[in-house]
Design a protein around this motif. Structure first.
Motif, PDB file in Angstrom:
ATOM      1  N   VAL A  15     -16.111 -30.497 -23.760  1.00  0.00           N
ATOM      2  CA  VAL A  15     -18.017 -29.897 -23.475  1.00  0.00           C
ATOM      3  C   VAL A  15     -18.174 -30.272 -22.146  1.00  0.00           C
ATOM      4  N   GLN A  16     -18.777 -29.679 -21.160  1.00  0.00           N
ATOM      5  CA  GLN A  16     -19.680 -30.309 -20.183  1.00  0.00           C
ATOM      6  C   GLN A  16     -21.039 -31.016 -20.198  1.00  0.00           C
ATOM      7  N   GLU A  17     -21.360 -31.907 -19.275  1.00  0.00           N
ATOM      8  CA  GLU A  17     -23.507 -32.507 -19.202  1.00  0.00           C
ATOM      9  C   GLU A  17     -23.853 -31.498 -19.248  1.00  0.00           C
ATOM     10  N   GLY A  18     -24.753 -31.228 -19.907  1.00  0.00           N
ATOM     11  CA  GLY A  18     -26.087 -30.103 -19.446  1.00  0.00           C
ATOM     12  C   GLY A  18     -25.779 -29.251 -21.188  1.00  0.00           C
ATOM     13  N   ASP A  19     -24.539 -29.275 -21.913  1.00  0.00           N
ATOM     14  CA  ASP A  19     -24.779 -28.553 -23.754  1.00  0.00           C
ATOM     15  C   ASP A  19     -25.618 -29.584 -24.436  1.00  0.00           C
ATOM     16  N   PRO A  20     -26.513 -28.971 -24.967  1.00  0.00           N
ATOM     17  CA  PRO A  20     -26.877 -29.603 -25.713  1.00  0.00           C
ATOM     18  C   PRO A  20     -26.742 -30.377 -26.895  1.00  0.00           C
ATOM     19  N   VAL A  21     -25.229 -30.350 -27.350  1.00  0.00           N
ATOM     20  CA  VAL A  21     -24.662 -30.969 -28.195  1.00  0.00           C
ATOM     21  C   VAL A  21     -24.302 -32.354 -27.359  1.00  0.00           C
ATOM     22  N   LEU A  22     -23.981 -32.748 -26.505  1.00  0.00           N
ATOM     23  CA  LEU A  22     -23.758 -34.175 -25.731  1.00  0.00           C
ATOM     24  C   LEU A  22     -24.670 -34.986 -25.783  1.00  0.00           C
ATOM     25  N   LEU A  23     -26.358 -34.099 -26.332  1.00  0.00           N
ATOM     26  CA  LEU A  23     -27.562 -35.065 -26.283  1.00  0.00           C
ATOM     27  C   LEU A  23     -28.015 -35.453 -28.031  1.00  0.00           C
ATOM     28  N   THR A  24     -27.687 -35.100 -28.844  1.00  0.00           N
ATOM     29  CA  THR A  24     -27.799 -35.028 -29.922  1.00  0.00           C
ATOM     30  C   THR A  24     -26.882 -35.595 -30.428  1.00  0.00           C
ATOM     31  N   ALA A  25     -27.706 -36.497 -31.340  1.00  0.00           N
ATOM     32  CA  ALA A  25     -26.944 -36.853 -32.399  1.00  0.00           C
ATOM     33  C   ALA A  25     -25.802 -36.079 -34.188  1.00  0.00           C
ATOM     34  N   ALA A  26     -24.918 -37.253 -33.798  1.00  0.00           N
ATOM     35  CA  ALA A  26     -23.781 -36.540 -34.426  1.00  0.00           C
ATOM     36  C   ALA A  26     -24.030 -36.816 -36.685  1.00  0.00           C
ATOM     37  N   ARG A  27     -23.755 -35.609 -37.017  1.00  0.00           N
ATOM     38  CA  ARG A  27     -23.616 -35.772 -38.255  1.00  0.00           C
ATOM     39  C   ARG A  27     -23.238 -36.515 -38.413  1.00  0.00           C
ATOM     40  N   PRO A  28     -22.977 -37.477 -39.792  1.00  0.00           N
ATOM     41  CA  PRO A  28     -22.075 -38.271 -40.167  1.00  0.00           C
ATOM     42  C   PRO A  28     -21.079 -37.461 -41.139  1.00  0.00           C
ATOM     43  N   PHE A  29     -20.237 -38.105 -41.360  1.00  0.00           N
ATOM     44  CA  PHE A  29     -19.723 -37.310 -42.370  1.00  0.00           C
ATOM     45  C   PHE A  29     -20.382 -37.884 -44.418  1.00  0.00           C
ATOM     46  N   VAL A  30     -19.921 -36.742 -45.434  1.00  0.00           N
ATOM     47  CA  VAL A  30     -19.621 -37.448 -46.781  1.00  0.00           C
ATOM     48  C   VAL A  30     -18.536 -37.801 -47.472  1.00  0.00           C
ATOM     49  N   LEU A  31     -18.879 -39.279 -46.963  1.00  0.00           N
ATOM     50  CA  LEU A  31     -17.062 -39.604 -47.530  1.00  0.00           C
ATOM     51  C   LEU A  31     -17.017 -39.980 -48.691  1.00  0.00           C
ATOM     52  N   PRO A  32     -15.971 -40.080 -49.525  1.00  0.00           N
ATOM     53  CA  PRO A  32     -14.496 -38.813 -49.098  1.00  0.00           C
ATOM     54  C   PRO A  32     -14.929 -37.454 -49.494  1.00  0.00           C
ATOM     55  N   ALA A  33     -16.365 -36.893 -50.012  1.00  0.00           N
ATOM     56  CA  ALA A  33     -16.470 -35.711 -50.053  1.00  0.00           C
ATOM     57  C   ALA A  33     -16.034 -34.307 -49.233  1.00  0.00           C
ATOM     58  N   GLU A  34     -15.478 -35.589 -47.612  1.00  0.00           N
ATOM     59  CA  GLU A  34     -15.283 -34.560 -46.369  1.00  0.00           C
ATOM     60  C   GLU A  34     -14.180 -34.472 -45.948  1.00  0.00           C
ATOM     61  N   ALA A  35     -13.319 -35.463 -47.051  1.00  0.00           N
ATOM     62  CA  ALA A  35     -12.177 -35.809 -46.381  1.00  0.00           C
ATOM     63  C   ALA A  35     -11.919 -35.095 -44.987  1.00  0.00           C
ATOM     64  N   GLU A  36     -11.065 -33.979 -46.157  1.00  0.00           N
ATOM     65  CA  GLU A  36     -10.915 -32.188 -45.740  1.00  0.00           C
ATOM     66  C   GLU A  36     -10.661 -32.396 -44.453  1.00  0.00           C
ATOM     67  N   GLU A  37     -12.690 -32.363 -44.014  1.00  0.00           N
ATOM     68  CA  GLU A  37     -13.431 -31.742 -42.382  1.00  0.00           C
ATOM     69  C   GLU A  37     -13.144 -33.216 -42.082  1.00  0.00           C
ATOM     70  N   ALA A  38     -12.765 -34.504 -42.288  1.00  0.00           N
ATOM     71  CA  ALA A  38     -13.108 -34.825 -41.265  1.00  0.00           C
ATOM     72  C   ALA A  38     -11.798 -35.128 -40.540  1.00  0.00           C
ATOM     73  N   SER A  39     -10.397 -35.143 -41.651  1.00  0.00           N
ATOM     74  CA  SER A  39      -9.300 -34.893 -41.267  1.00  0.00           C
ATOM     75  C   SER A  39      -8.815 -33.785 -40.069  1.00  0.00           C
ATOM     76  N   ARG A  40      -9.508 -32.920 -40.070  1.00  0.00           N
ATOM     77  CA  ARG A  40      -9.522 -31.155 -39.257  1.00  0.00           C
ATOM     78  C   ARG A  40      -9.872 -31.913 -37.973  1.00  0.00           C
ATOM     79  N   VAL A  41     -11.306 -32.401 -38.042  1.00  0.00           N
ATOM     80  CA  VAL A  41     -12.004 -32.869 -36.770  1.00  0.00           C
ATOM     81  C   VAL A  41     -10.835 -34.156 -36.046  1.00  0.00           C
ATOM     82  N   VAL A  42     -10.515 -35.123 -36.948  1.00  0.00           N
ATOM     83  CA  VAL A  42      -9.436 -35.846 -36.267  1.00  0.00           C
ATOM     84  C   VAL A  42      -8.426 -35.286 -35.910  1.00  0.00           C
ATOM     85  N   GLU A  43      -7.407 -34.243 -36.441  1.00  0.00           N
ATOM     86  CA  GLU A  43      -6.747 -33.424 -35.341  1.00  0.00           C
ATOM     87  C   GLU A  43      -7.765 -32.688 -34.766  1.00  0.00           C
TER      88      GLU A  43
END
Length: 186
Positions: A15-43
């Motif tokens: 993603v390049q500068e100018g996309d709002p996702v770069l200026l938005t705080a990322a949503r934390p994972f609820v772990l271990p409940a979202e372990a599968e989602e976290a692993s997918r993002v890491v991959e």
């Protein structure tokens, strides 16, 4: 880049500068409940890091945060110049040294420039594993700089916000440190 032609990093899925996702705080994972989602993002981060590494030699190491691949979650991957990559889920800086230095940094989301950024020489960062285990690690010098850059991304902050007032990024053509490690005394 000419209009309509993506930059190499953009073509690699960054993603390049100018996309709002770069200026938005990322949503934390609820772990271990979202372990599968976290692993997918890491991959996905690993795949993006591989694509980027094929385009450029990162002598200083390299990092990539989930917002840089369009995913607003608190995950980052940091590849030191040597050794295994670090996976940081929900990282938070819990301590930093008063001792700082200024070095040039680049960013995959605006790769054509380098900025002189002050950073602490040591960070202590709390983060989680996918199974919810809390870890705290200390990072020094160049690795502290890489980790701080990625933690900033997860807070919606680009390195330009850390530069001293009046200091502007320079073009890669002006920058003379490509292919060299950061320099530290002692």
């Amino acid at each position: 880049m000419a209009a309509g032609i993506p930059s190499p990093m953009q073509a690699a899925g960054i993603v390049q500068e100018g996309d709002p996702v770069l200026l938005t705080a990322a949503r934390p994972f609820v772990l271990p409940a979202e372990a599968e989602e976290a692993s997918r993002v890491v991959e996905e981060l690993k795949a993006a890091a591989d694509r980027v590494a094929a385009l450029h030699d990162f002598a200083k190491g390299m990092g990539i945060a989930a917002p840089q691949i369009g995913i607003g979650r608190a995950a980052a991957l940091v590849q030191p110049p040597e050794g295994e990559p670090l996976t940081l889920l929900n990282p938070v800086v819990v301590e930093e040294s008063a001792e700082m230095d200024e070095q040039f940094e680049g960013c995959l989301s605006f790769f054509g420039v380098r900025g002189l950024v002050p950073r602490p020489l040591m960070l202590r960062v709390a983060y989680e594993t996918a199974d919810g285990q809390r870890c705290v690690s200390a990072f020094e010098r160049g690795l502290a700089r890489l980790v701080a850059h990625e933690v900033d991304h997860l807070a919606g902050k680009l390195y330009r916000a850390r530069m001293r007032p009046g200091v502007e990024p320079i073009s890669v053509a002006e920058y003379r440190g490509t292919g060299a490690a950061w320099e530290y005394d002692g």
